[in-house]
Design an enzyme around this catalytic site. Structure first.
Site, short mmCIF file in Angstrom:
data_model
loop_
_atom_site.label_atom_id
_atom_site.label_comp_id
_atom_site.label_asym_id
_atom_site.label_seq_id
_atom_site.Cartn_x
_atom_site.Cartn_y
_atom_site.Cartn_z
N GLY A 58 16.64 -1.68 -4.36
CA GLY A 58 16.81 -0.54 -5.19
C GLY A 58 16.99 -0.49 -6.75
O GLY A 58 17.59 0.40 -7.33
N ASN A 79 14.36 0.15 -8.34
CA ASN A 79 13.46 1.53 -8.76
C ASN A 79 14.64 2.49 -8.91
O ASN A 79 14.66 3.59 -9.58
CB ASN A 79 12.45 1.81 -7.77
CG ASN A 79 11.24 1.21 -8.48
OD1 ASN A 79 10.46 1.65 -9.46
ND2 ASN A 79 10.68 0.12 -7.52
N GLU A 116 7.01 -0.39 -13.22
CA GLU A 116 7.39 0.33 -11.91
C GLU A 116 8.53 1.29 -12.56
O GLU A 116 8.84 2.50 -12.53
CB GLU A 116 7.84 -0.29 -10.62
CG GLU A 116 6.51 -0.84 -10.03
CD GLU A 116 7.12 -1.54 -8.52
OE1 GLU A 116 7.99 -0.83 -7.85
OE2 GLU A 116 6.51 -2.61 -8.31
N HIS A 122 4.02 2.34 -5.55
CA HIS A 122 3.39 1.32 -4.65
C HIS A 122 2.89 0.25 -5.66
O HIS A 122 2.35 0.53 -7.04
CB HIS A 122 2.21 1.77 -3.86
CG HIS A 122 1.50 0.64 -3.09
ND1 HIS A 122 2.03 0.02 -2.19
CD2 HIS A 122 0.49 -0.19 -3.46
CE1 HIS A 122 1.30 -0.90 -1.46
NE2 HIS A 122 0.34 -1.31 -2.52
C1 GAR Z 1 8.86 -2.18 -5.33
O1 GAR Z 1 7.96 -3.07 -5.95
C2 GAR Z 1 7.94 -1.08 -4.75
O2 GAR Z 1 6.85 -0.71 -5.68
C3 GAR Z 1 7.63 -1.45 -3.38
O3 GAR Z 1 8.70 -2.17 -2.94
C4 GAR Z 1 9.49 -2.62 -4.07
C5 GAR Z 1 11.11 -2.03 -4.01
O4 GAR Z 1 11.79 -2.59 -5.07
N1 GAR Z 1 7.11 -0.53 -2.46
C6 GAR Z 1 6.24 -0.82 -1.64
O5 GAR Z 1 5.57 -1.82 -1.58
C7 GAR Z 1 5.76 0.67 -0.87
N2 GAR Z 1 4.55 0.46 -0.16
P1 GAR Z 1 13.27 -1.81 -5.38
O6 GAR Z 1 13.98 -1.57 -4.02
O7 GAR Z 1 13.76 -3.08 -6.14
O8 GAR Z 1 12.78 -0.57 -5.78
#
Ligand code: GAR
EC number: 2.1.2.2
Length: 210
Positions: free
Chosen positions: A11, A13, A169, A104
């Site tokens: 989590g 993001n 991101e 992504h």
């Molecule tokens: C992030 O790097 C996001 O871009 C990726 O998962 C991670 C989640 O991190 N998403 C994908 O690969 C979707 N295809 P987070 O839980 O710390 O936000």
């Protein structure tokens, strides 16, 4: 504007979106994994959370149907996928058409799917990055709203590269959501995204690592 965020993991993001204090209400954070640490992030911020384990469903279609019911209970204007690691059914995607965003960790259309950082390193690309896009039924595909580019350094490994992409991101997702809230994102007839500035004219934005 009411936003529902879907997660599967840590989590970060979600945390960046919360920290941005956007002019909208995050009404719920929902995970397909009951042990996702992102649920604790949401709870600490006083946001309603729900977990629906996909493992308890016989099919993807049934799971997505149940998800739709839960999400719609919160009447969202926007559904944000923030590390939600599920392949979505067409029914789910079509239900939220035009109000479903994903981030992504690659410069799409390169490296859809998993292990994006290692695959970029293996190919020897010199520029990598991340993308926020509207979701369409094709995995990690759909009109691109914003991208950020990160140089691939000689001594990078998947961890170091992913860390630096993640920093970007955390900048571009809140930015894209802010644009959406402000009505500045226009899905053009050709399937591409236009970003409107305050006079309603077009603007192009490209982010690079500072
Ligand atoms: C992030 O790097 C996001 O871009 C990726 O998962 C991670 C989640 O991190 N998403 C994908 O690969 C979707 N295809 P987070 O839980 O710390 O936000």
């Amino acid at each position: 504007m009411r936003i529902v965020v879907l997660i599967s993991g840590r989590g970060s993001n979600l945390q960046a979106i919360l920290a941005a204090q956007l002019p909208a209400q995050i009404v719920a954070v929902i995970s397909n994994k009951p042990d996702a640490t992102g649920l604790q992030v949401a709870q600490a911020a006083g946001i309603a959370t729900q977990a629906l384990a996909h493992t308890t469903f016989a099919s993807r279609a049934e799971f997505d149907k149940a998800m739709i019911q839960i999400i719609d209970g919160y009447q969202p204007d926007l559904v944000v996928l923030a590390g939600y690691m599920r392949i979505l059914t067409d029914e789910f995607v079509n239900h939220y058409q035009g109000r479903l965003l994903n981030i992504h960790p690659s410069l799409l259309p390169s490296y859809a799917g998993l292990n994006t950082h290692q695959r970029a390193l293996d190919d020897g690309v010199k520029v990598h990055g991340c993308t926020v896009h509207f979701v369409t039924p094709t995995l990690d595909h759909g009109p691109i709203i914003i991208q950020a580019a990160v140089p691939v350094l000689n001594n990078d490994n998947a961890d170091s590269l992913s860390e630096r992409v993640l920093c970007m991101e955390h900048q571009i997702y809140p930015t894209a959501i802010h644009w959406f809230i402000g009505g500045r994102i226009q899905l053009a007839a050709d399937g591409k995204v236009n970003l409107l500035n305050n006079n309603g004219s077009e603007q192009t934005v490209f982010y690079t690592e500072p």
